[in-house]
Design a protein around this motif. Structure first.
Motif, PDB file in Angstrom:
ATOM      1  N   HIS A 142       0.866  -1.191   0.000  1.00 39.13           N
ATOM      2  CA  HIS A 142       0.000   0.000   0.000  1.00 39.13           C
ATOM      3  C   HIS A 142       0.899   1.237   0.000  1.00 39.13           C
ATOM      4  CE1 HIS A 142      -2.910   2.958   1.448  1.00 39.13           C
ATOM      5  NE2 HIS A 142      -3.866   2.077   1.250  1.00 39.13           N
ATOM      6  N   GLU A 143       0.446   2.291  -0.639  1.00 37.95           N
ATOM      7  CA  GLU A 143       1.253   3.524  -0.735  1.00 37.95           C
ATOM      8  C   GLU A 143       1.592   4.102   0.635  1.00 37.95           C
ATOM      9  OE1 GLU A 143      -1.235   2.831  -2.625  1.00 37.95           O
ATOM     10  OE2 GLU A 143      -0.497   3.013  -4.691  1.00 37.95           O
ATOM     11  N   ARG A 144       0.749   3.824   1.609  1.00 33.59           N
ATOM     12  CA  ARG A 144       0.996   4.392   2.940  1.00 33.59           C
ATOM     13  C   ARG A 144       1.957   3.554   3.782  1.00 33.59           C
ATOM     14  NH1 ARG A 144      -1.718   8.582   4.913  1.00 33.59           N
ATOM     15  NH2 ARG A 144      -3.498   9.377   3.755  1.00 33.59           N
ATOM     16  N   VAL A 145       2.442   2.455   3.221  1.00 35.43           N
ATOM     17  CA  VAL A 145       3.312   1.575   4.010  1.00 35.43           C
ATOM     18  C   VAL A 145       4.760   1.714   3.540  1.00 35.43           C
ATOM     19  CG1 VAL A 145       3.815  -0.820   4.654  1.00 35.43           C
ATOM     20  CG2 VAL A 145       1.427  -0.066   4.353  1.00 35.43           C
ATOM     21  N   LEU A 146       5.619   2.003   4.483  1.00 35.46           N
ATOM     22  CA  LEU A 146       7.063   1.988   4.201  1.00 35.46           C
ATOM     23  C   LEU A 146       7.683   0.855   5.008  1.00 35.46           C
ATOM     24  CD1 LEU A 146       9.673   3.252   2.999  1.00 35.46           C
ATOM     25  CD2 LEU A 146       9.832   4.617   5.099  1.00 35.46           C
ATOM     26  N   ALA A 147       8.303  -0.085   4.306  1.00 35.76           N
ATOM     27  CA  ALA A 147       8.968  -1.199   5.001  1.00 35.76           C
ATOM     28  C   ALA A 147      10.474  -0.963   4.939  1.00 35.76           C
ATOM     29  CB  ALA A 147       8.606  -2.517   4.336  1.00 35.76           C
ATOM     30  N   VAL A 148      11.129  -1.258   6.037  1.00 36.60           N
ATOM     31  CA  VAL A 148      12.591  -1.124   6.100  1.00 36.60           C
ATOM     32  C   VAL A 148      13.142  -2.478   6.522  1.00 36.60           C
ATOM     33  CG1 VAL A 148      14.509  -0.035   7.318  1.00 36.60           C
ATOM     34  CG2 VAL A 148      12.510   1.327   6.711  1.00 36.60           C
ATOM     35  N   LYS A 149      14.001  -3.039   5.700  1.00 36.52           N
ATOM     36  CA  LYS A 149      14.549  -4.368   6.015  1.00 36.52           C
ATOM     37  C   LYS A 149      15.983  -4.226   6.487  1.00 36.52           C
ATOM     38  CE  LYS A 149      15.135  -8.819   3.470  1.00 36.52           C
ATOM     39  NZ  LYS A 149      15.246  -9.682   4.582  1.00 36.52           N
ATOM     40  N   THR A 150      16.239  -4.689   7.699  1.00 33.23           N
ATOM     41  CA  THR A 150      17.628  -4.733   8.160  1.00 33.23           C
ATOM     42  C   THR A 150      18.014  -6.202   8.231  1.00 33.23           C
ATOM     43  OG1 THR A 150      16.899  -4.706  10.470  1.00 33.23           O
ATOM     44  CG2 THR A 150      17.510  -2.597   9.521  1.00 33.23           C
ATOM     45  N   ASP A 151      19.051  -6.532   7.520  1.00 35.22           N
ATOM     46  CA  ASP A 151      19.494  -7.928   7.499  1.00 35.22           C
ATOM     47  C   ASP A 151      20.975  -7.948   7.156  1.00 35.22           C
ATOM     48  OD1 ASP A 151      19.651  -7.328   4.805  1.00 35.22           O
ATOM     49  OD2 ASP A 151      18.047  -8.659   4.181  1.00 35.22           O
ATOM     50  N   GLY A 152      21.503  -9.115   6.886  1.00 30.42           N
ATOM     51  CA  GLY A 152      22.919  -9.144   6.516  1.00 30.42           C
ATOM     52  C   GLY A 152      23.568 -10.453   6.886  1.00 30.42           C
ATOM     53  N   PRO A 153      24.835 -10.532   6.577  1.00 30.67           N
ATOM     54  CA  PRO A 153      25.546 -11.793   6.786  1.00 30.67           C
ATOM     55  C   PRO A 153      25.819 -12.156   8.250  1.00 30.67           C
ATOM     56  CG  PRO A 153      26.781 -10.306   5.326  1.00 30.67           C
ATOM     57  CD  PRO A 153      25.672  -9.521   5.926  1.00 30.67           C
ATOM     58  N   THR A 154      25.653 -11.201   9.175  1.00 30.54           N
ATOM     59  CA  THR A 154      26.050 -11.434  10.570  1.00 30.54           C
ATOM     60  C   THR A 154      25.732 -12.840  11.067  1.00 30.54           C
ATOM     61  OG1 THR A 154      25.518  -9.122  11.026  1.00 30.54           O
ATOM     62  CG2 THR A 154      25.911 -10.528  12.912  1.00 30.54           C
ATOM     63  N   LYS A 155      24.452 -13.174  11.078  1.00 26.07           N
ATOM     64  CA  LYS A 155      24.048 -14.495  11.584  1.00 26.07           C
ATOM     65  C   LYS A 155      23.905 -15.476  10.432  1.00 26.07           C
ATOM     66  CE  LYS A 155      22.905 -12.087  15.378  1.00 26.07           C
ATOM     67  NZ  LYS A 155      23.451 -12.169  16.704  1.00 26.07           N
ATOM     68  N   GLU A 156      23.323 -14.990   9.325  1.00 27.53           N
ATOM     69  CA  GLU A 156      23.060 -15.871   8.180  1.00 27.53           C
ATOM     70  C   GLU A 156      24.329 -16.539   7.679  1.00 27.53           C
ATOM     71  OE1 GLU A 156      20.759 -14.750   4.714  1.00 27.53           O
ATOM     72  OE2 GLU A 156      19.893 -13.095   5.820  1.00 27.53           O
ATOM     73  N   ASP A 157      25.397 -15.791   7.664  1.00 26.65           N
ATOM     74  CA  ASP A 157      26.642 -16.302   7.085  1.00 26.65           C
ATOM     75  C   ASP A 157      27.740 -16.424   8.124  1.00 26.65           C
ATOM     76  OD1 ASP A 157      25.569 -16.482   4.456  1.00 26.65           O
ATOM     77  OD2 ASP A 157      25.676 -14.308   4.344  1.00 26.65           O
ATOM     78  N   TYR A 158      27.332 -16.541   9.378  1.00 27.17           N
ATOM     79  CA  TYR A 158      28.269 -16.883  10.451  1.00 27.17           C
ATOM     80  C   TYR A 158      29.478 -15.942  10.459  1.00 27.17           C
ATOM     81  CZ  TYR A 158      25.386 -21.001   9.788  1.00 27.17           C
ATOM     82  OH  TYR A 158      24.310 -21.833   9.635  1.00 27.17           O
ATOM     83  N   SER A 159      29.201 -14.659  10.515  1.00 23.46           N
ATOM     84  CA  SER A 159      30.309 -13.693  10.446  1.00 23.46           C
ATOM     85  C   SER A 159      29.985 -12.509  11.353  1.00 23.46           C
ATOM     86  CB  SER A 159      30.489 -13.229   9.010  1.00 23.46           C
ATOM     87  OG  SER A 159      29.266 -12.734   8.524  1.00 23.46           O
ATOM     88  N   TRP A 160      29.787 -12.840  12.610  1.00 19.37           N
ATOM     89  CA  TRP A 160      29.283 -11.870  13.584  1.00 19.37           C
ATOM     90  C   TRP A 160      30.200 -10.662  13.740  1.00 19.37           C
ATOM     91  CZ3 TRP A 160      30.295 -17.074  14.122  1.00 19.37           C
ATOM     92  CH2 TRP A 160      29.191 -17.905  13.950  1.00 19.37           C
TER      93      TRP A 160
END
Ligand code: PLP
Length: 428
Positions: free
Chosen positions: A257-275
């Motif tokens: 919806h035009e009124r929704v802003l989603a912000v995704k924070t993610d990354g290799p930290t946990k996913e790729d075992y590189s804390w």
């Protein structure tokens, strides 16, 4: 206000993103100063480039031999040189492609190019600074990762509205979450952080719950509120049960919806075992934004990075580009996943066999690194101390009610013994 900030605000004007920006967010811009002028010179200064604060010899960044010795496969540009403020372009493209592959419902048109942040925590802080004014409320699961309060309340002066996310049947309490969202919507805007797989519970929603959560956001947006949803996907991919939704809820929110802003924070930290590499990504998603408007948001974020850490670690970014291209990575990641999956299964077996414990009951868990025990009739802090002092077992107390155990960091063979000790100690 700087005229560059005004320019960006003009580009964004009329969008939910613009209305959701904090005062800090409205003021942010990326200066046409050293970084921008140096970028121009990099392309055009054929004779001498005297723009940037780095030392060059024969056109290459000067490199101490010790660095070369321990990083022999990398060029100085990939290690000691500054990275672009928003991150290495190749890595940003690579992450976007990975994100699209991992989230087949995600429409590439609805998202910005990811921006590199020095860790997911930094991404969350940037998102908070851009979109949360002092006094404004953000809804979060309760219990939640304790850093949320530090970031949203202490750092930004906001108010975390903790909502119990679970019903008594091991699933999300959708009516309770909906109520909180719609109550906040009454003020004209809603801010929510969703963290799946969740820390500390270890829960991720099933497909029907994802759809129900999206419906709640949609209802608020249709009712006229602007909605910011921060998706903290730190533990993305650690899904152990077949019925868990395999995609981030960000995929659906970005096209909602035009009124929704989603912000995704993610990354290799946990996913790729590189804390410890301190390398993560922040991506904007919204149905209401054009490419130019995504660009304006990215520029504001880039200004925020420039004014805090200036840029993320170059070497970590270069290393990741190589590691993602390495033929062993996919298979070894699967192996690591299987190790965690077996630990999850061991904990699940134990908790299912001890369902009638009078003082400890697990919050629903099906994913991630953790599980969390609700303590009744015993203080979680006291239990934690006893486990540590008498049995050498380290756990985390969340207030007086919850004890979190990171099964991801305990060998499968000793998990039954560890849990037996926890359950027995709670009875004393
Ligand atoms: C829910 C959640 N988000 C974010 C992070 C932080 O990630 P990073 O180490 O990349 O800052 C953590 C780390 O514990 C976490 O549990």
């Amino acid at each position: 206000m700087d005229e560059l900030a005004v320019e960006l605000n003009n580009i964004l004007e009329g969008t939910a993103a613009w209305r959701l920006l904090s005062d800090f967010g409205k003021r942010m811009y990326f200066p046409r100063g050293i970084i921008a002028q140096s970028g121009e010179a990099k392309k055009a200064a054929a004779k001498a480039n005297g723009t940037i604060g780095m030392a060059f010899s024969n056109g290459r960044p000067m490199l101490l031999p010790g660095f070369k010795r321990y990083m022999p496969e990398f060029e100085p540009e990939e290690t000691v040189a500054y990275a672009p403020t928003a991150g290495n372009e190749k890595l940003r493209e690579l992450w976007k492609n990975l994100m699209l592959r991992k989230n087949p419902s995600l429409n590439a048109e609805r998202v910005s190019l990811p921006v590199v942040t020095p860790g997911i925590t930094a991404g969350l802080s940037y998102a908070a600074e851009l979109f949360l004014n002092a006094g404004q409320t953000i809804i979060s699961a309760e219990p939640a990762w304790d850093n949320y309060r530090l970031i949203f309340e202490e750092r930004c002066g906001g108010v975390v509205r903790g909502v119990q996310f679970f019903d008594g049947n091991g699933r999300l309490d959708i009516p309770g979450i909906r109520r909180a969202i719609l109550e906040e919507a009454g003020s004209g805007s809603v801010r929510v952080i969703l963290n799946f797989p969740n820390n500390p519970s270890g829960y991720s929603p099933i497909n029907a719950e994802v759809n129900a959560l999206v419906d709640c956001v949609n209802e608020a947006a249709y009712g006229g509120a602007d909605v910011l949803v921060i998706c903290d996907d730190a533990y993305f991919g650690f899904f152990y049960e077949d019925d868990v939704c395999r995609e981030s809820i960000f995929s659906l929110l970005a096209g909602l919806h035009e009124r929704v802003l989603a912000v995704k924070t993610d990354g290799p930290t946990k996913e790729d075992y590189s804390w410890g590499f301190r390398l993560a990504m922040l991506t904007f998603g919204s149905k209401g934004l054009t490419g130019e408007q995504f660009g304006a948001l990215v520029t504001k974020l880039t200004g925020s990075i420039r004014s805090s850490v200036s840029c993320a670690n170059t070497f970590a970014q270069s290393l990741f580009i190589k590691v993602y291209g390495d033929e062993t990575t996919e298979a070894r990641k699967n192996d690591f996943f299987n190790v965690l999956n077996e630990r999850y299964e061991a904990v699940k077996r134990f908790t299912q066999a001890h369902k009638d414990h009078p003082r400890l009951s697990p919050l629903p868990f099906n994913s991630g690194y953790f599980m969390c025990l609700r303590c009744t009739g015993i203080d979680a802090g006291k239990l934690r101390r006893e486990l540590l002092e008498k049995h050498g077992i380290g756990t985390i107390a969340f207030g007086s009610e919850y004890l979190r155990i990171a099964f991801a960091s305990i060998e499968k063979e000793i998990l039954p013994e560890v849990f037996t000790t926890i359950y027995e100690t709670a009875l004393k």
